[in-house]
Design a protein around this motif. Sequence first.
Motif, mmCIF file in Angstrom:
data_model
loop_
_atom_site.group_PDB
_atom_site.id
_atom_site.type_symbol
_atom_site.label_atom_id
_atom_site.label_comp_id
_atom_site.label_asym_id
_atom_site.label_seq_id
_atom_site.Cartn_x
_atom_site.Cartn_y
_atom_site.Cartn_z
ATOM 1 N N ASP A 169 0.855 -1.184 0.000
ATOM 2 C CA ASP A 169 0.000 0.000 0.000
ATOM 3 C C ASP A 169 0.889 1.231 0.000
ATOM 4 O OD1 ASP A 169 -2.584 -1.089 0.084
ATOM 5 O OD2 ASP A 169 -2.447 -1.419 2.239
ATOM 6 N N PHE A 170 0.697 2.103 -0.982
ATOM 7 C CA PHE A 170 1.420 3.367 -1.046
ATOM 8 C C PHE A 170 0.437 4.467 -0.689
ATOM 9 C CE2 PHE A 170 3.740 0.532 -3.741
ATOM 10 C CZ PHE A 170 5.061 0.842 -3.490
ATOM 11 N N ARG A 171 0.826 5.319 0.204
ATOM 12 C CA ARG A 171 -0.062 6.392 0.639
ATOM 13 C C ARG A 171 0.591 7.732 0.332
ATOM 14 N NH1 ARG A 171 -0.604 2.652 5.466
ATOM 15 N NH2 ARG A 171 -2.437 1.459 4.913
ATOM 16 N N ILE B 54 5.313 16.219 -9.292
ATOM 17 C CA ILE B 54 6.435 15.741 -8.484
ATOM 18 C C ILE B 54 7.193 16.891 -7.823
ATOM 19 C CG2 ILE B 54 8.125 15.664 -10.352
ATOM 20 C CD1 ILE B 54 9.048 12.957 -9.073
ATOM 21 N N ASP B 55 7.252 18.057 -8.487
ATOM 22 C CA ASP B 55 7.952 19.209 -7.914
ATOM 23 C C ASP B 55 7.303 19.726 -6.643
ATOM 24 O OD1 ASP B 55 9.761 19.063 -9.974
ATOM 25 O OD2 ASP B 55 8.795 20.628 -11.170
ATOM 26 N N LEU C 289 11.896 11.388 -0.823
ATOM 27 C CA LEU C 289 10.758 10.798 -1.518
ATOM 28 C C LEU C 289 10.692 11.301 -2.951
ATOM 29 C CD1 LEU C 289 8.178 9.131 -1.626
ATOM 30 C CD2 LEU C 289 6.969 11.111 -0.629
ATOM 31 N N ARG C 290 10.913 12.593 -3.179
ATOM 32 C CA ARG C 290 10.892 13.163 -4.527
ATOM 33 C C ARG C 290 11.958 12.510 -5.397
ATOM 34 N NH1 ARG C 290 11.180 18.173 -3.126
ATOM 35 N NH2 ARG C 290 13.427 18.338 -3.402
ATOM 36 N N ARG C 291 13.157 12.335 -4.863
ATOM 37 C CA ARG C 291 14.250 11.696 -5.602
ATOM 38 C C ARG C 291 13.915 10.249 -5.926
ATOM 39 N NH1 ARG C 291 18.216 13.227 -2.573
ATOM 40 N NH2 ARG C 291 18.067 11.497 -1.123
ATOM 41 N N TRP C 292 13.358 9.523 -4.968
ATOM 42 C CA TRP C 292 13.001 8.113 -5.171
ATOM 43 C C TRP C 292 11.956 7.984 -6.275
ATOM 44 C CZ3 TRP C 292 8.496 5.247 -4.587
ATOM 45 C CH2 TRP C 292 8.653 3.873 -4.630
ATOM 46 N N ILE C 293 10.953 8.841 -6.242
ATOM 47 C CA ILE C 293 9.914 8.792 -7.273
ATOM 48 C C ILE C 293 10.503 9.158 -8.633
ATOM 49 C CG2 ILE C 293 7.764 9.846 -8.082
ATOM 50 C CD1 ILE C 293 6.951 10.051 -5.110
ATOM 51 N N SER C 294 11.351 10.172 -8.681
ATOM 52 C CA SER C 294 11.991 10.573 -9.948
ATOM 53 C C SER C 294 12.795 9.418 -10.537
ATOM 54 C CB SER C 294 12.912 11.771 -9.734
ATOM 55 O OG SER C 294 12.185 12.907 -9.397
ATOM 56 N N GLN C 295 13.550 8.723 -9.697
ATOM 57 C CA GLN C 295 14.347 7.591 -10.163
ATOM 58 C C GLN C 295 13.435 6.465 -10.651
ATOM 59 O OE1 GLN C 295 16.773 6.761 -6.757
ATOM 60 N NE2 GLN C 295 18.289 8.328 -7.278
#
Length: 65
Positions: free
Chosen positions: A21-23, A48-49, A56-62
């Motif tokens: 589950d991602f929240r 994302i910005d 978290l932003r870096r992880w999602i970008s990757q």
Amino acid sequence: MDVHPIDANPAKDEPAHQHFDFRFLFHTTADIGELQTEEVSDAAWREIDSISDECLRRWISQALG
């Protein structure tokens, strides 16, 4: 994020598995389609910005490549 085991469900032809589950909160003007309302309490999309947590932003970008 929450991870928990799900028992096999022969009615859905699903084996036992781990459920993730991602929240997160996201927002879009596009139609997000149908939700499994028995499993999802809410959904939205955001840019994302606008994610303030740098890690978290870096992880999602990757993950998005």
